[in-house]
Design a protein around this motif. Structure first.
Motif, PDB file in Angstrom:
ATOM      1  N   PRO A  14     -17.075  -0.365   0.820  1.00 50.05           N
ATOM      2  CA  PRO A  14     -16.313   0.597   0.006  1.00 50.05           C
ATOM      3  C   PRO A  14     -14.884   0.785   0.491  1.00 50.05           C
ATOM      4  CG  PRO A  14     -18.511   1.435   0.444  1.00 50.05           C
ATOM      5  CD  PRO A  14     -18.343   0.212   1.302  1.00 50.05           C
ATOM      6  N   SER A  15     -14.682   0.817   1.817  1.00 51.68           N
ATOM      7  CA  SER A  15     -13.327   0.979   2.350  1.00 51.68           C
ATOM      8  C   SER A  15     -12.445  -0.207   1.976  1.00 51.68           C
ATOM      9  CB  SER A  15     -13.374   1.130   3.875  1.00 51.68           C
ATOM     10  OG  SER A  15     -14.099   2.278   4.247  1.00 51.68           O
ATOM     11  N   ALA A  16     -13.008  -1.410   2.090  1.00 50.05           N
ATOM     12  CA  ALA A  16     -12.245  -2.602   1.722  1.00 50.05           C
ATOM     13  C   ALA A  16     -11.887  -2.586   0.247  1.00 50.05           C
ATOM     14  CB  ALA A  16     -13.048  -3.861   2.064  1.00 50.05           C
ATOM     15  N   PHE A  17     -12.834  -2.172  -0.600  1.00 50.15           N
ATOM     16  CA  PHE A  17     -12.558  -2.115  -2.038  1.00 50.15           C
ATOM     17  C   PHE A  17     -11.421  -1.146  -2.339  1.00 50.15           C
ATOM     18  CE2 PHE A  17     -13.307   0.567  -5.803  1.00 50.15           C
ATOM     19  CZ  PHE A  17     -12.920  -0.336  -6.770  1.00 50.15           C
ATOM     20  N   VAL A  18     -11.479   0.056  -1.775  1.00 50.14           N
ATOM     21  CA  VAL A  18     -10.454   1.060  -2.047  1.00 50.14           C
ATOM     22  C   VAL A  18      -9.083   0.572  -1.590  1.00 50.14           C
ATOM     23  CG1 VAL A  18      -9.656   3.388  -1.484  1.00 50.14           C
ATOM     24  CG2 VAL A  18     -12.063   2.983  -2.013  1.00 50.14           C
ATOM     25  N   MET A  19      -9.028  -0.033  -0.403  1.00 53.11           N
ATOM     26  CA  MET A  19      -7.754  -0.528   0.109  1.00 53.11           C
ATOM     27  C   MET A  19      -7.165  -1.596  -0.809  1.00 53.11           C
ATOM     28  SD  MET A  19      -6.685   0.972   2.854  1.00 53.11           S
ATOM     29  CE  MET A  19      -5.505  -0.275   3.411  1.00 53.11           C
ATOM     30  N   LEU A  20      -7.999  -2.553  -1.222  1.00 46.29           N
ATOM     31  CA  LEU A  20      -7.502  -3.628  -2.083  1.00 46.29           C
ATOM     32  C   LEU A  20      -7.120  -3.098  -3.462  1.00 46.29           C
ATOM     33  CD1 LEU A  20      -9.956  -6.557  -1.216  1.00 46.29           C
ATOM     34  CD2 LEU A  20      -7.690  -6.087  -0.271  1.00 46.29           C
ATOM     35  N   ILE A 217       6.429 -14.290  -8.832  1.00 52.98           N
ATOM     36  CA  ILE A 217       5.460 -15.238  -8.268  1.00 52.98           C
ATOM     37  C   ILE A 217       4.604 -14.555  -7.203  1.00 52.98           C
ATOM     38  CG2 ILE A 217       5.235 -17.349  -6.902  1.00 52.98           C
ATOM     39  CD1 ILE A 217       7.769 -18.359  -8.346  1.00 52.98           C
ATOM     40  N   PHE A 218       5.250 -13.750  -6.354  1.00 47.08           N
ATOM     41  CA  PHE A 218       4.483 -13.016  -5.339  1.00 47.08           C
ATOM     42  C   PHE A 218       3.520 -12.041  -6.008  1.00 47.08           C
ATOM     43  CE2 PHE A 218       3.867  -9.219  -2.749  1.00 47.08           C
ATOM     44  CZ  PHE A 218       3.366  -9.764  -1.580  1.00 47.08           C
ATOM     45  N   ALA A 219       3.995 -11.343  -7.037  1.00 48.66           N
ATOM     46  CA  ALA A 219       3.145 -10.372  -7.728  1.00 48.66           C
ATOM     47  C   ALA A 219       1.918 -11.048  -8.333  1.00 48.66           C
ATOM     48  CB  ALA A 219       3.948  -9.660  -8.811  1.00 48.66           C
ATOM     49  N   LEU A 220       2.131 -12.186  -8.993  1.00 44.15           N
ATOM     50  CA  LEU A 220       0.999 -12.903  -9.580  1.00 44.15           C
ATOM     51  C   LEU A 220       0.017 -13.358  -8.509  1.00 44.15           C
ATOM     52  CD1 LEU A 220       2.694 -15.060 -12.365  1.00 44.15           C
ATOM     53  CD2 LEU A 220       0.901 -13.337 -12.689  1.00 44.15           C
ATOM     54  N   GLY A 221       0.546 -13.908  -7.422  1.00 40.49           N
ATOM     55  CA  GLY A 221      -0.332 -14.350  -6.350  1.00 40.49           C
ATOM     56  C   GLY A 221      -1.132 -13.205  -5.767  1.00 40.49           C
ATOM     57  N   TRP A 222      -0.461 -12.068  -5.569  1.00 35.89           N
ATOM     58  CA  TRP A 222      -1.128 -10.896  -5.017  1.00 35.89           C
ATOM     59  C   TRP A 222      -2.226 -10.396  -5.946  1.00 35.89           C
ATOM     60  CZ3 TRP A 222      -0.487  -8.573  -0.288  1.00 35.89           C
ATOM     61  CH2 TRP A 222      -1.118  -7.345  -0.122  1.00 35.89           C
ATOM     62  N   LEU A 223      -1.892 -10.274  -7.232  1.00 40.92           N
ATOM     63  CA  LEU A 223      -2.860  -9.728  -8.183  1.00 40.92           C
ATOM     64  C   LEU A 223      -4.040 -10.666  -8.401  1.00 40.92           C
ATOM     65  CD1 LEU A 223      -0.435  -8.139 -10.803  1.00 40.92           C
ATOM     66  CD2 LEU A 223      -1.855  -6.963  -9.133  1.00 40.92           C
ATOM     67  N   VAL A 224      -3.790 -11.963  -8.367  1.00 40.78           N
ATOM     68  CA  VAL A 224      -4.888 -12.919  -8.550  1.00 40.78           C
ATOM     69  C   VAL A 224      -5.819 -12.913  -7.351  1.00 40.78           C
ATOM     70  CG1 VAL A 224      -5.461 -15.372  -8.714  1.00 40.78           C
ATOM     71  CG2 VAL A 224      -3.672 -14.408 -10.169  1.00 40.78           C
ATOM     72  N   LEU A 225      -5.244 -13.073  -6.157  1.00 45.32           N
ATOM     73  CA  LEU A 225      -6.069 -13.220  -4.955  1.00 45.32           C
ATOM     74  C   LEU A 225      -6.641 -11.887  -4.484  1.00 45.32           C
ATOM     75  CD1 LEU A 225      -3.856 -15.748  -2.965  1.00 45.32           C
ATOM     76  CD2 LEU A 225      -5.994 -16.236  -4.164  1.00 45.32           C
ATOM     77  N   VAL A 226      -5.807 -10.862  -4.404  1.00 47.50           N
ATOM     78  CA  VAL A 226      -6.227  -9.598  -3.808  1.00 47.50           C
ATOM     79  C   VAL A 226      -6.977  -8.715  -4.800  1.00 47.50           C
ATOM     80  CG1 VAL A 226      -5.424  -7.479  -2.687  1.00 47.50           C
ATOM     81  CG2 VAL A 226      -4.370  -9.677  -2.132  1.00 47.50           C
ATOM     82  N   LEU A 227      -6.465  -8.631  -6.028  1.00 49.28           N
ATOM     83  CA  LEU A 227      -7.087  -7.745  -7.009  1.00 49.28           C
ATOM     84  C   LEU A 227      -8.192  -8.428  -7.812  1.00 49.28           C
ATOM     85  CD1 LEU A 227      -6.365  -4.724  -7.564  1.00 49.28           C
ATOM     86  CD2 LEU A 227      -4.682  -5.954  -6.225  1.00 49.28           C
ATOM     87  N   SER A 228      -7.830  -9.492  -8.538  1.00 49.96           N
ATOM     88  CA  SER A 228      -8.794 -10.103  -9.448  1.00 49.96           C
ATOM     89  C   SER A 228      -9.975 -10.734  -8.716  1.00 49.96           C
ATOM     90  CB  SER A 228      -8.097 -11.155 -10.323  1.00 49.96           C
ATOM     91  OG  SER A 228      -7.176 -10.538 -11.186  1.00 49.96           O
ATOM     92  N   VAL A 229      -9.718 -11.360  -7.578  1.00 47.22           N
ATOM     93  CA  VAL A 229     -10.796 -12.000  -6.830  1.00 47.22           C
ATOM     94  C   VAL A 229     -11.387 -11.046  -5.788  1.00 47.22           C
ATOM     95  CG1 VAL A 229     -11.419 -13.897  -5.295  1.00 47.22           C
ATOM     96  CG2 VAL A 229      -9.852 -14.297  -7.209  1.00 47.22           C
ATOM     97  N   GLY A 230     -10.523 -10.447  -4.953  1.00 44.63           N
ATOM     98  CA  GLY A 230     -11.009  -9.611  -3.866  1.00 44.63           C
ATOM     99  C   GLY A 230     -11.582  -8.284  -4.325  1.00 44.63           C
ATOM    100  N   ALA A 231     -10.752  -7.439  -4.945  1.00 47.27           N
ATOM    101  CA  ALA A 231     -11.185  -6.091  -5.301  1.00 47.27           C
ATOM    102  C   ALA A 231     -12.255  -6.100  -6.390  1.00 47.27           C
ATOM    103  CB  ALA A 231      -9.985  -5.261  -5.747  1.00 47.27           C
ATOM    104  N   PHE A 251     -13.156   5.462  -6.923  1.00 48.79           N
ATOM    105  CA  PHE A 251     -11.884   5.350  -7.633  1.00 48.79           C
ATOM    106  C   PHE A 251     -10.981   6.558  -7.371  1.00 48.79           C
ATOM    107  CE2 PHE A 251     -14.349   2.276 -10.016  1.00 48.79           C
ATOM    108  CZ  PHE A 251     -13.427   1.269 -10.263  1.00 48.79           C
ATOM    109  N   TYR A 252     -11.582   7.692  -6.982  1.00 49.16           N
ATOM    110  CA  TYR A 252     -10.768   8.862  -6.669  1.00 49.16           C
ATOM    111  C   TYR A 252      -9.824   8.599  -5.495  1.00 49.16           C
ATOM    112  CZ  TYR A 252     -13.384  12.199  -9.589  1.00 49.16           C
ATOM    113  OH  TYR A 252     -13.926  12.891 -10.635  1.00 49.16           O
ATOM    114  N   LEU A 253     -10.220   7.716  -4.583  1.00 49.65           N
ATOM    115  CA  LEU A 253      -9.418   7.482  -3.384  1.00 49.65           C
ATOM    116  C   LEU A 253      -8.180   6.633  -3.673  1.00 49.65           C
ATOM    117  CD1 LEU A 253     -12.300   6.740  -0.861  1.00 49.65           C
ATOM    118  CD2 LEU A 253     -10.879   8.793  -0.941  1.00 49.65           C
TER     119      LEU A 253
END
Length: 299
Positions: A14-20, A217-231, A251-253
């Motif tokens: 849960p902590s990893a999810f909230v952070m990402l 380019i950085f934003a796309l890379g971040w959102l793909v790897l960290v958000l779409s895949v990770g989170a 989600f409150y956090l």
């Protein structure tokens, strides 16, 4: 993953999810000046589709079993990714204050808890309800200092309502109809379906103009790897192994943590009310997570 110790499910994941999840504003803030919102999301999701497809094929991951399972998986993705992300990005791009959007979307845990009973048979205890209400009050307190600027119209409020319903119903739908879907192949199906729909809407309603910069380019890379895949992967993993109301409370956090990140990364003001609200949110989430689940009614 099912054999992970209890502390991993209750704290580490849960902590990893909230952070990402909380870092999503970084990509949006950096990318939106150079690309329209639906085009931005369509490109992001199609890139995520390609990445997960390669991973799934290399690892020989199992695919959803039959057309019905694929359809359920795609619908969950359209709700979580299409309605939620599309609604939020469109409202903010049209000038609605990010704080207003955050408060409205923060109703998601309460709405999820309300619907989890009739749709999933889950019962929410009094302590959990108290935690959910505290969490929302804390989020409102955090965001109250950030409401300056931006406007809200009937169209942007409607778009935010679509986002709220999308993330709520998508979470419940994923829990009900896709409880054992593989995260790699299921994610590829969801991203492909949502990317195709948002891409079509973008071609109809937007110009398609993209200014390629290092920030985009950085934003796309971040959102793909960290958000779409990770989170998103962690979110669906938590949904598979926990009650929907407990997962939703996480989600409150995100809004308070986003405000703290904005202060740390961009030197944005951090008002005393934001700090107090963060404490209230944490207490509320702890109440929800630690409360004993209520057994379903007999019969």
């Amino acid at each position: 993953m099912r054999n992970l110790p209890a502390w991993a499910w209750t704290l580490a994941l849960p902590s990893a999810f909230v952070m990402l999840w909380s870092t999503g504003f970084i990509g949006a803030r950096l990318g939106l000046p150079y690309i329209e919102p639906l085009t931005f999301l369509a490109v992001r999701l199609l890139l995520a589709t390609g990445l997960l497809l390669v991973v799934a094929l290399l690892m020989r991951a199992p695919w959803p079993n039959g057309p019905q399972a694929i359809t359920h998986t795609a619908i969950a993705g359209l709700l979580v990714h299409g309605c939620y992300l599309g609604g939020v990005f469109w409202a903010i791009d049209r000038g609605q204050a990010a704080g207003v959007t955050a408060i409205l979307v923060a109703l998601q845990p309460l709405l999820t808890a309300t619907l989890a009973g009739p749709l999933l048979g889950e019962r929410v205890s009094r302590a959990q309800w108290a935690g959910l209400l505290l969490g929302f009050a804390g989020v409102a307190l955090v965001i109250s200092s950030r409401l300056q600027g931006g406007t809200a119209s009937a169209a942007t409020l409607a778009s935010t309502a679509v986002a709220l319903l999308g993330i709520t119903l998508g979470t419940l739908y994923q829990k009900r109809f896709c409880p054992v879907t593989d995260l790699r192949t299921g994610g590829a199906v969801q991203f492909a379906a949502t990317g195709a729909v948002l891409g079509t809407l973008a071609m109809i309603t937007e110009t398609g103009q993209i200014t390629w910069t290092g920030e985009l380019i950085f934003a796309l890379g971040w959102l793909v790897l960290v958000l779409s895949v990770g989170a998103i992967g962690l979110l669906f993993l938590l949904i598979q192994h926990g009650a929907a109301s407990r997962v939703a409370s996480l989600f409150y956090l995100a809004p308070p943590l986003t405000v703290v990140m904005g202060w740390f990364l961009f030197d944005e003001a951090l008002a005393p009310s934001a700090i107090a609200g963060l404490v209230v949110v944490v207490v509320g989430v702890i109440l929800v997570q630690r409360a004993r689940p209520v057994p379903p009614p007999e019969g």
